[in-house]
Design a protein around this motif. Structure first.
Motif, PDB file in Angstrom:
ATOM      1  N   ILE A  13       1.836   4.658   1.420  1.00  0.00           N
ATOM      2  CA  ILE A  13       1.659   5.563   2.421  1.00  0.00           C
ATOM      3  C   ILE A  13       2.037   7.029   2.157  1.00  0.00           C
ATOM      4  O   ILE A  13       3.531   7.200   1.816  1.00  0.00           O
ATOM      5  CB  ILE A  13       2.509   4.936   3.715  1.00  0.00           C
ATOM      6  CG1 ILE A  13       2.200   3.731   3.891  1.00  0.00           C
ATOM      7  CG2 ILE A  13       2.528   5.683   4.619  1.00  0.00           C
ATOM      8  CD1 ILE A  13       0.920   2.956   4.396  1.00  0.00           C
TER       9      ILE A  13
ATOM     10  N   LYS B 150      -6.160  -2.372   7.678  1.00  0.00           N
ATOM     11  CA  LYS B 150      -7.639  -2.274   7.284  1.00  0.00           C
ATOM     12  C   LYS B 150      -7.557  -1.907   5.874  1.00  0.00           C
ATOM     13  O   LYS B 150      -8.521  -2.436   5.268  1.00  0.00           O
ATOM     14  CB  LYS B 150      -8.862  -1.594   8.467  1.00  0.00           C
ATOM     15  CG  LYS B 150     -10.035  -1.429   8.163  1.00  0.00           C
ATOM     16  CD  LYS B 150     -10.733  -0.599   8.768  1.00  0.00           C
ATOM     17  CE  LYS B 150     -12.282  -0.490   8.625  1.00  0.00           C
ATOM     18  NZ  LYS B 150     -12.789   0.705   9.451  1.00  0.00           N
ATOM     19  N   ALA B 151      -7.054  -0.836   5.603  1.00  0.00           N
ATOM     20  CA  ALA B 151      -6.939  -0.262   4.255  1.00  0.00           C
ATOM     21  C   ALA B 151      -6.475  -1.169   3.326  1.00  0.00           C
ATOM     22  O   ALA B 151      -7.028  -1.390   2.317  1.00  0.00           O
ATOM     23  CB  ALA B 151      -6.077   1.052   4.339  1.00  0.00           C
TER      24      ALA B 151
ATOM     25  N   TYR C  79      -2.655   5.105   1.796  1.00  0.00           N
ATOM     26  CA  TYR C  79      -3.165   5.276   2.827  1.00  0.00           C
ATOM     27  C   TYR C  79      -2.259   6.769   3.149  1.00  0.00           C
ATOM     28  O   TYR C  79      -1.157   6.723   2.878  1.00  0.00           O
ATOM     29  CB  TYR C  79      -2.997   4.295   3.712  1.00  0.00           C
ATOM     30  CG  TYR C  79      -3.312   4.769   5.487  1.00  0.00           C
ATOM     31  CD1 TYR C  79      -4.626   4.542   5.786  1.00  0.00           C
ATOM     32  CD2 TYR C  79      -2.127   5.219   6.371  1.00  0.00           C
ATOM     33  CE1 TYR C  79      -4.951   4.960   7.094  1.00  0.00           C
ATOM     34  CE2 TYR C  79      -2.527   5.493   7.531  1.00  0.00           C
ATOM     35  CZ  TYR C  79      -3.786   5.385   8.047  1.00  0.00           C
ATOM     36  OH  TYR C  79      -4.073   5.671   9.134  1.00  0.00           O
ATOM     37  N   GLU C  80      -2.909   7.701   4.071  1.00  0.00           N
ATOM     38  CA  GLU C  80      -2.177   8.770   4.630  1.00  0.00           C
ATOM     39  C   GLU C  80      -2.009   8.728   6.061  1.00  0.00           C
ATOM     40  O   GLU C  80      -3.215   8.456   6.715  1.00  0.00           O
ATOM     41  CB  GLU C  80      -3.145  10.241   4.273  1.00  0.00           C
ATOM     42  CG  GLU C  80      -2.215  11.333   4.457  1.00  0.00           C
ATOM     43  CD  GLU C  80      -2.635  12.661   3.939  1.00  0.00           C
ATOM     44  OE1 GLU C  80      -2.291  13.861   4.394  1.00  0.00           O
ATOM     45  OE2 GLU C  80      -3.473  12.750   3.152  1.00  0.00           O
TER      46      GLU C  80
ATOM     47  N   GLU D  17      -7.532  -0.870  -0.776  1.00  0.00           N
ATOM     48  CA  GLU D  17      -7.141   0.582  -1.073  1.00  0.00           C
ATOM     49  C   GLU D  17      -5.677   0.556  -1.513  1.00  0.00           C
ATOM     50  O   GLU D  17      -4.872  -0.411  -0.887  1.00  0.00           O
ATOM     51  CB  GLU D  17      -7.355   1.314   0.122  1.00  0.00           C
ATOM     52  CG  GLU D  17      -8.921   1.450   0.672  1.00  0.00           C
ATOM     53  CD  GLU D  17      -9.118   2.176   1.767  1.00  0.00           C
ATOM     54  OE1 GLU D  17      -8.416   3.123   2.233  1.00  0.00           O
ATOM     55  OE2 GLU D  17     -10.172   2.141   2.496  1.00  0.00           O
TER      56      GLU D  17
ATOM     57  N   GLU E  86      -3.031   3.385  14.389  1.00  0.00           N
ATOM     58  CA  GLU E  86      -2.329   3.826  13.082  1.00  0.00           C
ATOM     59  C   GLU E  86      -2.154   2.514  12.077  1.00  0.00           C
ATOM     60  O   GLU E  86      -2.493   2.471  10.954  1.00  0.00           O
ATOM     61  CB  GLU E  86      -1.290   4.657  12.893  1.00  0.00           C
ATOM     62  CG  GLU E  86      -0.872   5.181  11.541  1.00  0.00           C
ATOM     63  CD  GLU E  86      -1.436   6.695  11.341  1.00  0.00           C
ATOM     64  OE1 GLU E  86      -2.514   6.667  10.644  1.00  0.00           O
ATOM     65  OE2 GLU E  86      -1.029   7.628  12.001  1.00  0.00           O
TER      66      GLU E  86
ATOM     67  N   TYR F 204       4.601   9.715  -1.720  1.00  0.00           N
ATOM     68  CA  TYR F 204       4.077   8.259  -1.353  1.00  0.00           C
ATOM     69  C   TYR F 204       5.122   7.381  -1.295  1.00  0.00           C
ATOM     70  O   TYR F 204       6.092   7.530  -2.308  1.00  0.00           O
ATOM     71  CB  TYR F 204       2.875   7.764  -2.389  1.00  0.00           C
ATOM     72  CG  TYR F 204       1.533   8.350  -1.743  1.00  0.00           C
ATOM     73  CD1 TYR F 204       0.953   7.781  -1.119  1.00  0.00           C
ATOM     74  CD2 TYR F 204       1.279   9.642  -2.600  1.00  0.00           C
ATOM     75  CE1 TYR F 204      -0.442   8.592  -0.674  1.00  0.00           C
ATOM     76  CE2 TYR F 204      -0.137  10.228  -2.297  1.00  0.00           C
ATOM     77  CZ  TYR F 204      -0.726   9.542  -1.502  1.00  0.00           C
ATOM     78  OH  TYR F 204      -1.914   9.904  -1.181  1.00  0.00           O
TER      79      TYR F 204
ATOM     80  N   ILE G 164       0.841  -1.109  -0.057  1.00  0.00           N
ATOM     81  CA  ILE G 164       0.193   0.058   0.127  1.00  0.00           C
ATOM     82  C   ILE G 164       0.927   1.309   0.149  1.00  0.00           C
ATOM     83  O   ILE G 164       2.100   1.230   0.670  1.00  0.00           O
ATOM     84  CB  ILE G 164      -1.007   0.085   1.237  1.00  0.00           C
ATOM     85  CG1 ILE G 164      -1.837   1.072   1.125  1.00  0.00           C
ATOM     86  CG2 ILE G 164      -0.323   0.193   2.468  1.00  0.00           C
ATOM     87  CD1 ILE G 164      -3.175   0.943   2.093  1.00  0.00           C
TER      88      ILE G 164
ATOM     89  N   GLU H 172      -5.241   0.933  11.331  1.00  0.00           N
ATOM     90  CA  GLU H 172      -5.978   1.462  10.072  1.00  0.00           C
ATOM     91  C   GLU H 172      -5.069   1.038   8.857  1.00  0.00           C
ATOM     92  O   GLU H 172      -5.886   0.915   7.793  1.00  0.00           O
ATOM     93  CB  GLU H 172      -6.208   2.957  10.415  1.00  0.00           C
ATOM     94  CG  GLU H 172      -7.025   3.124  11.339  1.00  0.00           C
ATOM     95  CD  GLU H 172      -7.844   4.545  11.248  1.00  0.00           C
ATOM     96  OE1 GLU H 172      -7.813   5.003  10.207  1.00  0.00           O
ATOM     97  OE2 GLU H 172      -8.504   5.080  12.141  1.00  0.00           O
ATOM     98  N   ILE H 173      -3.987   1.182   8.808  1.00  0.00           N
ATOM     99  CA  ILE H 173      -3.303   0.732   7.744  1.00  0.00           C
ATOM    100  C   ILE H 173      -3.554  -0.659   7.196  1.00  0.00           C
ATOM    101  O   ILE H 173      -3.868  -0.945   5.937  1.00  0.00           O
ATOM    102  CB  ILE H 173      -1.460   0.790   7.941  1.00  0.00           C
ATOM    103  CG1 ILE H 173      -1.163   2.278   7.968  1.00  0.00           C
ATOM    104  CG2 ILE H 173      -0.933   0.107   6.736  1.00  0.00           C
ATOM    105  CD1 ILE H 173       0.323   2.453   8.337  1.00  0.00           C
TER     106      ILE H 173
ATOM    107  N   LYS I  16      -2.360   9.471   9.911  1.00  0.00           N
ATOM    108  CA  LYS I  16      -3.536  10.351  10.572  1.00  0.00           C
ATOM    109  C   LYS I  16      -3.133  10.876  11.805  1.00  0.00           C
ATOM    110  O   LYS I  16      -3.210  11.808  12.304  1.00  0.00           O
ATOM    111  CB  LYS I  16      -4.652   9.669  10.398  1.00  0.00           C
ATOM    112  CG  LYS I  16      -5.364   9.244   9.242  1.00  0.00           C
ATOM    113  CD  LYS I  16      -6.836   8.677   9.301  1.00  0.00           C
ATOM    114  CE  LYS I  16      -7.174   8.294   8.101  1.00  0.00           C
ATOM    115  NZ  LYS I  16      -8.134   7.021   8.217  1.00  0.00           N
TER     116      LYS I  16
END
Length: 185
Positions: free
Chosen positions: A87, A157-158, A166-167, A163, A151, A96, A85, A154-155, A169
């Motif tokens: 980042i 999960k993305a 991912y940014e 996805e 964090e 990224y 992914i 969430e990564i 957060k």
């Protein structure tokens, strides 16, 4: 709007650089740049690449080629190769960078105003004489382990949702000094 403008806009909507899209498609950045150039007569990729473009950008071929409104798709977009992914973090020079492995690292001797945990992207370079060769890149800086774990969750999960980007957060605001990252008041 023509194909080159559609492609450029759809790529930007997905927050992908030309280089990142090229990596997803297995082509050079120059090929993507050529497709996006509006030189009067559009430069179309071969049919196989057009189909991959539509899949990676999660749009229909009609939307990509004819500027018809994209239809809602029920299937998840194709994941990046090897579960990677992209980042986005404000700690790196490049917008990224892609990873498929992550690690939370504790700062065992934090100085004054230094964070206690780091979220690292891990790049594997293979196995050599001394064992596995890996490079750690700091993606986020955290005051508590709980924030870093949030964090990371969430990564993951993305990635599971397919996805492509991912940014970061929850990273603390920091400034880089000669002795490491210092919390920015």
């Amino acid at each position: 709007m023509n194909f080159s403008e559609n492609l450029k806009n759809m790529r930007r909507d997905k927050n992908l650089s030309q280089e990142q899209l090229a990596e997803l498609l297995g082509v050079s950045r120059q090929a993507v740049s050529k497709w996006e150039q509006d030189s009067g007569s559009p430069n179309y990729p071969e049919t196989e690449k057009l189909i991959q473009l539509a899949q990676k950008l999660d749009v229909s071929l009609d939307a990509l080629l004819l500027n018809r409104r994209p239809e809602a798709k029920t299937s998840a977009p194709a994941p990046l190769p090897d579960g990677k992914i992209f980042i986005k973090t404000n700690l790196l020079d490049s917008a990224y960078t892609s990873y498929n492995k992550f690690a939370i690292q504790k700062n065992f001797f934090p100085g004054k105003n230094q964070a206690k945990f780091f979220l690292n992207g891990v790049e594997c370079h293979g196995v050599g004489f001394w064992g596995k060769s890996e490079t750690l890149t700091v993606l986020g800086v955290y005051v508590t382990r709980k924030e870093a774990e949030r964090e990371l969750a969430e990564i993951h999960k993305a990635i599971q949702c397919g996805e492509t980007a991912y940014e970061i957060k929850y990273s603390a605001k920091v400034k880089e000094e000669w002795h490491g990252y210092v919390l920015d008041d």
